[in-house]
Design an enzyme around this catalytic site. Structure first.
Site, PDB file in Angstrom:
ATOM      1  N   ASP A  61       0.849  -1.183   0.000  1.00 12.97           N
ATOM      2  CA  ASP A  61       0.000   0.000   0.000  1.00 12.97           C
ATOM      3  C   ASP A  61       0.891   1.240   0.000  1.00 12.97           C
ATOM      4  O   ASP A  61       2.050   1.186   0.453  1.00 12.97           O
ATOM      5  CB  ASP A  61      -0.919   0.024   1.225  1.00 12.97           C
ATOM      6  CG  ASP A  61      -1.965   1.131   1.127  1.00 12.97           C
ATOM      7  OD1 ASP A  61      -2.723   1.135   0.148  1.00 12.97           O
ATOM      8  OD2 ASP A  61      -2.015   1.979   2.029  1.00 12.97           O
TER       9      ASP A  61
ATOM     10  N   GLU B  40       0.806   5.761   0.453  1.00 16.83           N
ATOM     11  CA  GLU B  40       0.112   7.016   0.708  1.00 16.83           C
ATOM     12  C   GLU B  40       0.795   8.082  -0.141  1.00 16.83           C
ATOM     13  O   GLU B  40       2.008   8.001  -0.412  1.00 16.83           O
ATOM     14  CB  GLU B  40       0.158   7.391   2.193  1.00 16.83           C
ATOM     15  CG  GLU B  40      -0.495   6.382   3.122  1.00 16.83           C
ATOM     16  CD  GLU B  40      -1.978   6.164   2.863  1.00 16.83           C
ATOM     17  OE1 GLU B  40      -2.605   7.034   2.214  1.00 16.83           O
ATOM     18  OE2 GLU B  40      -2.502   5.131   3.296  1.00 16.83           O
TER      19      GLU B  40
ATOM     20  N   HIS C   5      -4.745  10.531   5.540  1.00 17.97           N
ATOM     21  CA  HIS C   5      -3.657   9.772   6.172  1.00 17.97           C
ATOM     22  C   HIS C   5      -2.992  10.485   7.345  1.00 17.97           C
ATOM     23  O   HIS C   5      -2.237   9.860   8.096  1.00 17.97           O
ATOM     24  CB  HIS C   5      -2.600   9.359   5.144  1.00 17.97           C
ATOM     25  CG  HIS C   5      -2.098  10.468   4.258  1.00 17.97           C
ATOM     26  ND1 HIS C   5      -1.501  11.610   4.734  1.00 17.97           N
ATOM     27  CD2 HIS C   5      -2.103  10.581   2.909  1.00 17.97           C
ATOM     28  CE1 HIS C   5      -1.143  12.374   3.728  1.00 17.97           C
ATOM     29  NE2 HIS C   5      -1.511  11.784   2.592  1.00 17.97           N
TER      30      HIS C   5
ATOM     31  N   HIS D   8      -5.710   6.392   7.478  1.00 18.69           N
ATOM     32  CA  HIS D   8      -5.002   5.470   6.587  1.00 18.69           C
ATOM     33  C   HIS D   8      -3.505   5.550   6.868  1.00 18.69           C
ATOM     34  O   HIS D   8      -2.970   6.603   7.195  1.00 18.69           O
ATOM     35  CB  HIS D   8      -5.264   5.844   5.133  1.00 18.69           C
ATOM     36  CG  HIS D   8      -6.657   5.569   4.689  1.00 18.69           C
ATOM     37  ND1 HIS D   8      -6.947   4.686   3.664  1.00 18.69           N
ATOM     38  CD2 HIS D   8      -7.849   6.037   5.115  1.00 18.69           C
ATOM     39  CE1 HIS D   8      -8.262   4.651   3.488  1.00 18.69           C
ATOM     40  NE2 HIS D   8      -8.823   5.466   4.360  1.00 18.69           N
TER      41      HIS D   8
ATOM     42  N   ASP E 204      -2.435  -0.427   6.614  1.00 19.41           N
ATOM     43  CA  ASP E 204      -3.392  -0.904   5.623  1.00 19.41           C
ATOM     44  C   ASP E 204      -2.899  -2.169   4.940  1.00 19.41           C
ATOM     45  O   ASP E 204      -3.692  -3.058   4.612  1.00 19.41           O
ATOM     46  CB  ASP E 204      -3.655   0.188   4.584  1.00 19.41           C
ATOM     47  CG  ASP E 204      -4.579   1.276   5.115  1.00 19.41           C
ATOM     48  OD1 ASP E 204      -4.965   1.202   6.299  1.00 19.41           O
ATOM     49  OD2 ASP E 204      -4.916   2.198   4.353  1.00 19.41           O
TER      50      ASP E 204
END
Length: 247
Positions: free
Chosen positions: A7, A9, A57, A153, A158
């Site tokens: 994942d 960001e 986030h 997040h 995640d």
């Protein structure tokens, strides 16, 4: 098989608008076991983070001020990813951003698709649950995965949650590994990691054989006949070899 649940960001939604990756989280899974050999980096993007992204986030430019730039971790990331199967939710987003970062680092840098195969768990979830919500939070509720820590997040968090969801969605976690090495099975090969081979003591006494009584046989036959009547002759046990098979 070595799988990496990945994942990212970012500073915003579109790499074509100059947005950058600011966090990469990867969780390694080998033979359906979490190895803890994870990869996690925060990155200095050299641009402002959109307010909408910060709301998602919670990562600020001040926090990233002393973090490395993508170019400083690119070689390490490529070595970590190479040859693995990547498990990503909405893979087009993360792969698109990572490919953009790689192209900004070096014009001849490999693309993610050149390094790895990619499984999109969003596409997989839509196949398995058509017409339903298939966000990561929705899948956590469906598969009873604890995501109570997910107030905001975060790439590594995640990825850890998605790893649990992916294992549940594709058949669940295998038996708890009691050692890191596979052990010989009773056919002379290697047992699957985390699954103990069955062993039978040579001095074990013979197993008792309990046969059905006449009353139990009659009850079983009556039950089969009832099933056969209710299913318009569709009882499989009644039709095998043209005989009624009762224990």
């Amino acid at each position: 098989m070595r799988q990496l649940v990945v994942d990212t960001e970012t500073t915003g939604l579109e790499p074509s608008e100059g947005h950058r990756v600011i966090e990469i989280g990867c969780v390694e899974v080998v033979e359906r076991q979490l190895t803890k050999a994870n990869f996690h980096r925060y990155l200095q993007p050299d641009r402002e983070i959109d307010a909408g992204a910060v709301a998602v986030h919670g990562i600020s430019n001040a926090f990233l001020a002393d973090k490395p730039r993508f170019a400083e971790i690119a070689e390490e990331l490529i070595d970590y990813l190479r040859g693995a199967e990547l498990i990503i939710h909405n893979a087009a987003f993360d792969v698109g951003f990572l490919n953009h970062e790689l192209s900004q680092w070096r014009p001849n840098a490999p693309r993610i698709e050149d390094l790895c195969t990619v499984v999109d768990t969003l596409a997989l979830a839509r196949q398995r649950h058509p017409g339903q919500r298939n966000s990561l939070d929705a899948l956590c509720r469906r598969y009873e995965i604890d995501n109570s820590r997910r107030d905001l997040h975060g790439a590594l968090l995640d990825a850890e949650i998605l790893a649990d969801v992916y294992l549940a969605m594709t058949g669940g976690q295998v038996a708890l590994a009691l050692g890191s090495e596979s052990t010989p099975d009773h056919h002379g090969g290697q047992a699957e990691a985390g699954v103990l081979p069955r062993r039978v003591r040579k001095d074990r006494p013979p197993l008792r054989i309990l046969r059905a009584t006449d009353l139990e046989r009659s009850a079983h036959l009556a039950r089969l006949q009832a099933i056969n009547a209710a299913s318009d002759g569709g009882c499989v046990w009644m039709s095998l070899s043209g005989k009624t098979r009762a224990p």
